[in-house]
Each structure stands twice: as C-alpha cells, then as structure tokens.
Design an enzyme around this catalytic site. Structure first.
Site, PDB file in Angstrom:
ATOM      1  N   ASP A  21       9.786  44.527  27.987  1.00 50.24           N
ATOM      2  CA  ASP A  21       8.424  44.537  27.454  1.00 50.24           C
ATOM      3  C   ASP A  21       7.890  45.972  27.496  1.00 50.24           C
ATOM      4  O   ASP A  21       7.827  46.571  28.577  1.00 50.24           O
ATOM      5  CB  ASP A  21       7.574  43.601  28.329  1.00 50.24           C
ATOM      6  CG  ASP A  21       6.113  43.598  27.930  1.00 50.24           C
ATOM      7  OD1 ASP A  21       5.801  44.033  26.802  1.00 50.24           O
ATOM      8  OD2 ASP A  21       5.294  43.133  28.754  1.00 50.24           O
ATOM      9  N   ASN A  23       4.754  47.028  26.104  1.00 43.96           N
ATOM     10  CA  ASN A  23       3.290  47.200  26.094  1.00 43.96           C
ATOM     11  C   ASN A  23       2.579  46.288  27.099  1.00 43.96           C
ATOM     12  O   ASN A  23       1.378  46.070  27.014  1.00 43.96           O
ATOM     13  CB  ASN A  23       2.746  46.973  24.685  1.00 43.96           C
ATOM     14  CG  ASN A  23       3.067  45.573  24.181  1.00 43.96           C
ATOM     15  OD1 ASN A  23       3.900  44.866  24.763  1.00 43.96           O
ATOM     16  ND2 ASN A  23       2.413  45.156  23.118  1.00 43.96           N
ATOM     17  N   ASP A  25       2.401  43.069  27.655  1.00 42.77           N
ATOM     18  CA  ASP A  25       1.768  41.782  27.345  1.00 42.77           C
ATOM     19  C   ASP A  25       2.648  40.634  27.861  1.00 42.77           C
ATOM     20  O   ASP A  25       2.401  39.465  27.586  1.00 42.77           O
ATOM     21  CB  ASP A  25       1.504  41.639  25.838  1.00 42.77           C
ATOM     22  CG  ASP A  25       2.784  41.640  25.005  1.00 42.77           C
ATOM     23  OD1 ASP A  25       3.871  41.887  25.576  1.00 42.77           O
ATOM     24  OD2 ASP A  25       2.700  41.398  23.789  1.00 42.77           O
ATOM     25  N   ASP A  29      10.012  43.206  23.455  1.00 39.27           N
ATOM     26  CA  ASP A  29       9.693  43.666  22.104  1.00 39.27           C
ATOM     27  C   ASP A  29      10.650  44.784  21.670  1.00 39.27           C
ATOM     28  O   ASP A  29      11.487  45.247  22.453  1.00 39.27           O
ATOM     29  CB  ASP A  29       8.233  44.152  22.046  1.00 39.27           C
ATOM     30  CG  ASP A  29       7.906  45.073  23.207  1.00 39.27           C
ATOM     31  OD1 ASP A  29       8.666  46.055  23.407  1.00 39.27           O
ATOM     32  OD2 ASP A  29       6.934  44.818  23.948  1.00 39.27           O
ATOM     33  N   ASP A 207      22.649  31.228  11.876  1.00 39.14           N
ATOM     34  CA  ASP A 207      22.246  30.153  12.779  1.00 39.14           C
ATOM     35  C   ASP A 207      22.577  28.770  12.212  1.00 39.14           C
ATOM     36  O   ASP A 207      22.423  28.534  11.012  1.00 39.14           O
ATOM     37  CB  ASP A 207      20.726  30.266  12.981  1.00 39.14           C
ATOM     38  CG  ASP A 207      20.197  29.229  13.929  1.00 39.14           C
ATOM     39  OD1 ASP A 207      20.515  29.308  15.125  1.00 39.14           O
ATOM     40  OD2 ASP A 207      19.454  28.327  13.470  1.00 39.14           O
ATOM     41  N   HIS A 334      22.259  32.189  24.329  1.00 36.83           N
ATOM     42  CA  HIS A 334      20.923  31.793  24.784  1.00 36.83           C
ATOM     43  C   HIS A 334      20.726  30.282  24.790  1.00 36.83           C
ATOM     44  O   HIS A 334      19.617  29.828  25.073  1.00 36.83           O
ATOM     45  CB  HIS A 334      19.887  32.447  23.861  1.00 36.83           C
ATOM     46  CG  HIS A 334      20.065  31.970  22.443  1.00 36.83           C
ATOM     47  ND1 HIS A 334      21.166  32.339  21.681  1.00 36.83           N
ATOM     48  CD2 HIS A 334      19.342  31.126  21.674  1.00 36.83           C
ATOM     49  CE1 HIS A 334      21.093  31.746  20.494  1.00 36.83           C
ATOM     50  NE2 HIS A 334      19.990  31.004  20.463  1.00 36.83           N
TER      51      HIS A 334
HETATM   52  C1  GLC Z   1      20.952  27.410  17.021  1.00 35.62           C
HETATM   53  C2  GLC Z   1      20.313  28.382  17.983  1.00 35.62           C
HETATM   54  C3  GLC Z   1      19.324  27.655  18.833  1.00 35.62           C
HETATM   55  C4  GLC Z   1      18.263  27.059  17.958  1.00 35.62           C
HETATM   56  C5  GLC Z   1      18.870  26.191  16.856  1.00 35.62           C
HETATM   57  C6  GLC Z   1      17.863  25.920  15.787  1.00 35.62           C
HETATM   58  O1  GLC Z   1      21.727  26.469  17.656  1.00 35.62           O
HETATM   59  O2  GLC Z   1      21.283  29.061  18.708  1.00 35.62           O
HETATM   60  O3  GLC Z   1      18.749  28.468  19.812  1.00 35.62           O
HETATM   61  O4  GLC Z   1      17.386  26.273  18.718  1.00 35.62           O
HETATM   62  O5  GLC Z   1      19.974  26.804  16.234  1.00 35.62           O
HETATM   63  O6  GLC Z   1      17.557  27.076  15.050  1.00 35.62           O
HETATM   64 CA    CA Z   2       5.468  43.277  24.649  1.00 35.75          CA
END
Ligand code: GLC
Ligand code: CA
Length: 560
Positions: A21, A23, A25, A29, A207, A334
């Site tokens: 981060d 700034n 908040d 970013d 994605d 993630h």
């Molecule tokens: C993919 C992403 C996931 C997201 C999903 C919908 O699986 O990695 O984080 O929630 O698509 O976009």
């Molecule tokens: Ca920030």
C-alpha cells in the site's frame, strides 16, 4: 518454433490488493507495486502477473469488472499503470494482466442495460448475458430454471423482476456470465484485450477460460458443473480469440482449466495451438482432501496428503506436453491455501518444509509461477472471527457447513485450512505493526505471525526460505532447468518424492520428504558422480539407501 520469452521466464503472481500500500488507505496499489520492483528484480523475477486491477465493486476482489478500460481507484490511475509497465520493462520484466472473459460485474453498463427493459440500449445488451424464463411448480410457485450450483456455493440463477427472467452466474450473483454466442459481445471483448496490448502489456492470464460455453438446453443437474465447465465449444471461442488477438500481437496467453486429456492439453497449449501458450492446471492441488467428511465437504475437508497424486499430476502433464507444448509449474495461486500450511508444516517445520517445497517444485522443468509471499513461507491466516474473512465465497459456504451439521468451530477451522483468503492476507515485509504493508489497519488483517515471518528478517539470513528461493531461481537460469526432461523415480512409492531433471549439461536429482516423520528412500540408480549442492538440514553424500528426516530435502548434481 522460435524461442519465446515466456519459455525462459520466472513469473511472479501479484495479488495487488495485498502486496504493498503506497498511500496508506490500507489497500495495495500500483505505486506500492512500483516501489517493490527492485525487490522482484533482485529475487530474479522476469515477468509479473497482476490480478485484476480494473474498476470493480469488489464483490470478488476485482474479478467482477464494471469497466474494462478503467483502473480501480483503489489501485491508482491509468498513469500509474503506464508507469508500472514502463518501469517494469526498464528492469527487463514483462507484464501479464488478468483478462476476465467469462463474466462482468452486474454494475457493468452492459448488464445495467441488459436487465432493464426500458433502458435505451436494452435490446443491444440483453443478449450479452444468459437468460432463462422461470419454471413454475404445481402450486404455481416460481422456480429456478435448473438446480445448478455456482462455484461459490449458491444457485447459479438470480431472478430479475423487470424482465421476469433469471440470469446465469456461475460465480457470485454480482458476476453475470457473458453469452459467447453473441458476436457483438465477442468483438467488444477482443477490443478490450487489444486496448491493453496497445498500452504495452506482454501477456494475459485468461480467467475461468474453460467455462465460456454453457449447455443451452439447460438440463437438470445438481451441482451440474458439466453444464458450464469444459464443454467442447469453449475451445472454439478461445481459438478465435487467440487468432485475432494474441497471435497477431505476439502476446503470451496462459489459460486456466481443470483436468484435460492429452488431446485437450495440446488444444489449449500445444506449440501448434492458437488458444494459449501455457495452461494453469490444478492436478496437483487439493491432494489432501477427505472424501468422508460431510460437514465441510469437497475441497473444504482437510485429510491425509496423497503424495502419489501430486507426483502423478506433474508427471502426467510433463509427458502430455513433452516436446509438443510448454508446461507451467506452480504450487498455488490466490484461490488456494498457502502451500506451506497445505503440504508443509507451518508450525514445527516452518523453514525445513518451506525449503523442501521449494526444492521439490522449482527444480522441475517448465516455466514457474511464484505466488507472492511464498518465498518467505507465508502461512494460512489465523483469523478468529467469521468477519475477519473477506472472500464472498466464505460466507455462502459457512452457511452451507452449518446446514450440514458443522459447529461454528468446525466451520471456522475449515475456513482457516482451505479458504481462498489464506493466500490473500497482506504481504509481510517486516515486523512492524502492519508488517510494512501499510501504516493503517489494512483491508484484511495481517497474520499475527508477521513479527517472526517477514521478508526483512529473512533477507538478513542466508539460511532462510527467502535465500533458498533466490538461490533456486539463480540455479534455474544458469542451468536452464526450464528446458530439462523430468523423470520421477519409483513414482508409485507412497512416501517418497524423488525425481531427476536432466538438462543438456547435467542431471539434477531431487529427494524430498513431505512427511513429519522419517522416511526411507531406496535409490535404484547409479549414484556415482552425484554431488550434494543444496540441503535443508545438513550436507549428505548420496547413497542407494537413505533415511530422510521430517521434511528433509536434498539436491544433487551430476555433471555430464
Ligand atoms: C478464477 C479466479 C478466481 C475468481 C474466478 C471468477 O477462478 O482465479 O479468483 O473468483 O475465476 O472470476
Ligand atoms: Ca493504497
């Protein structure tokens, strides 16, 4: 095929909201990311994949996009993005953005028009999405078109009173799915990608790419995933996209898809394929679920680790693509728990298992993706309250667990073990109050262990997990490990994880123990000439019979 940059790349995945981060908040970013480019370059990273940074109501942390051409105010401005691309390039790092083709946010102007019959553009955009009329039961009660379940746990249908229709959403209800039969929508999406390419982006991670086609007969099914995942037509859309967008601009594309046959793997990412260059697949993930757990079922149930499952997946993908395509290797992204908490032991053997996991993956051929914080052994979250969690999925699933009979504590443990939030807590830069991520309490709590698991501490220690990552990355580059040939040894053995990566100049033998007890390894190979070059306990000479300590791992080199 001529050599491409991504074949030699070391990719690092940035979850922007939680990286740095600038700034104060409380939200990561672009300026924060820019301030850490030297760190990434020093680690040896050559390409950066950034999670979605587009304008979004953040129902799914930016995978729900309301404007594809705008940067979310949380993350900065378009000038910040341009600076990021320019500075990354000046440090010889490529930039990969997330491209979300399967859905938009319900706040996107297309959907705003689509759902509202009196909107001026209603007719133009209604067909950009997927609609079905309600069904009615005997009592005349309105029913959903099918019982299909979304990936986040609820139904896939949401009723839209103004048109008396349901729209389809395979993720959250704020993420309506796009209709890939609509030519105008496809054209608009291609223009989105081209717009970012013009800004200097070198590649995309596409994605949810195997979900683009749906079964338009809408048969009954529960959960019904086969009706919106992996249907053959999605290859056609991806290929068309690749031919018109990725190919002509020479941008790299990596897709995301679950299990695949050899034929399908080559369709996605064979050298001849127009769809993608590489594929993120999930065969080695969740190799420890407990099929008997009905309180927190499926991926939510932690069980005994199945090492064969992990080895077989890496082996299978290597064989399927060997010579005909290019592999990606990674532990997690993630959407998964932290690898050290998942397949390692983050309490008793933090350093040992963190290094063992690094050796066992990053000596393999293919292009690696490192997930932020993995290089310092960041662990799953330690959250005590349900509202410490941020992921939209967590809240639906928590209710599901209670309805299956789980207690609050059992449900909370499943969230701490398995939820996606585990990978999303802020990066632990140092031992200060907010871990050097921000000066204020961030959007998501810092893990309590940041006082002792943090980059600053590990940078000062040549024996840290971080130092191991740096060494391995250097070794990968020097020895051209991306290009090697993978041979597992005694692959059906349930305890051992042993392989050789053979390059033009050498053979690298990796031995790893994924267990918190000692294991025995019988090596039925000619061991002459192998030198121990890396170890996480002590240096050991190779022998045909070895006992490995808990999470012990060793790397040997044989120079040809
Ligand atoms: C993919 C992403 C996931 C997201 C999903 C919908 O699986 O990695 O984080 O929630 O698509 O976009
Ligand atoms: Ca920030």
């Amino acid at each position: 095929m001529t050599r491409k940059w991504w074949q030699d790349a070391i990719i690092y995945q940035i979850y922007l909201r939680s990286f740095k981060d600038s700034n104060n908040d409380g939200i990561g970013d672009f300026r924060g990311l820019i301030s850490k480019l030297d760190y990434l370059s020093d680690l040896g990273v050559t390409a950066i994949w950034v999670s979605p940074h587009y304008e979004s109501p953040m129902d799914d942390n930016g995978y729900d996009i309301s404007n594809f051409f705008k940067v979310s105010e949380d993350y900065g401005t378009i000038e910040d993005v341009k600076d990021f691309i320019r500075i990354a390039h000046s440090k010889n790092m490529k930039v990969i953005f997330d491209l979300v083709l399967n859905h938009t946010s319900d706040e996107h102007e297309w959907f705003q028009a689509a759902k509202d019959p009196v909107h001026l553009d209603h007719h133009k955009y209604h067909d950009y999405y997927i609609w079905q009329k309600p069904k009615y039961d005997k009592n005349g009660e309105r029913q959903m078109p099918t019982q299909w379940r979304s990936w986040f746990g609820g139904p896939v249908w949401e009723y839209n009173p103004p048109t008396d229709e349901y729209y389809l959403h395979i993720f959250s209800k704020k993420m309506p799915d796009l209709n890939w039969h609509n030519q105008d929508m496809k054209r608009d999406m291609k223009n989105v990608a081209k717009w970012w390419i013009n800004l200097g982006v070198d590649g995309f991670r596409v994605d949810a790419s195997n979900h683009l086609e749906k079964n338009w007969d809408f048969p009954e099914g529960h959960p019904g995933y086969e009706n919106f995942s992996g249907l053959p037509e999605h290859h056609k859309y991806l290929e068309e996209f690749g031919i018109e967008v990725f190919g002509p601009h020479d941008v790299m594309a990596m897709g995301e898809a679950g299990g695949a046959t050899k034929e399908e793997a080559l369709a996605y990412c064979g050298f001849e394929s127009n769809e993608f260059d590489m594929l993120i697949h999930f065969g080695h993930c969740w190799a420890d679920y407990d099929g008997e757990n009905h309180l927190t079922p499926g991926k939510w149930s932690k069980g005994k680790i199945n090492i064969n499952h992990i080895k077989n997946s890496f082996n299978r993908w290597f064989r399927m693509l060997n010579g005909d395509g290019w592999n990606l290797i990674y532990w997690h992204n993630h959407d998964h728990p932290r690898i050290i908490s998942h397949y390692g032991n983050d309490l008793v053997y933090h350093t040992e298992s963190g290094k063992m996991l690094a050796y066992s993956l990053y000596m393999m051929p293919g292009t690696p993706i490192i997930y932020q914080g993995e290089e310092i052994g960041m662990t799953n979250v330690d959250y005590k309250e349900l509202n410490d969690f941020r992921d939209v999925e967590v809240y639906t699933e928590y209710e599901n667990f209670l309805s299956f009979g789980a207690t609050h504590e059992i449900a909370m443990q499943a969230l701490r073990d398995r939820s996606r939030d585990n990978a999303r807590s802020p990066f632990q830069w140092d031992d200060s109050l907010y871990a050097g991520f921000s000066d204020i309490n961030p959007w998501m709590n810092i893990n309590g262990n940041s006082t002792f698991i943090n980059l600053k501490k590990q940078q000062a220690d040549i024996n840290s997990i971080f130092s191991t990552y740096k060494q391995l990355i250097r070794l990968r580059k020097e020895e051209k490990l991306n290009d090697g040939i993978l041979h597992f040894i005694d692959i059906e053995n349930e305890n051992t994880f042993t392989y050789i990566n053979e390059t033009v100049n050498a053979k690298f033998l990796v031995l790893a123990n994924f267990k918190s007890k000692k294991i025995k390894v019988n090596l039925d190979i000619n061991i002459a000439g192998y030198q121990n070059i890396m170890y996480n306990y002590i240096k050991r000479e190779l022998s045909n019979e070895l006992k490995l300590l808990p999470y012990e791992a060793l790397i040997y080199k044989y120079k040809k």
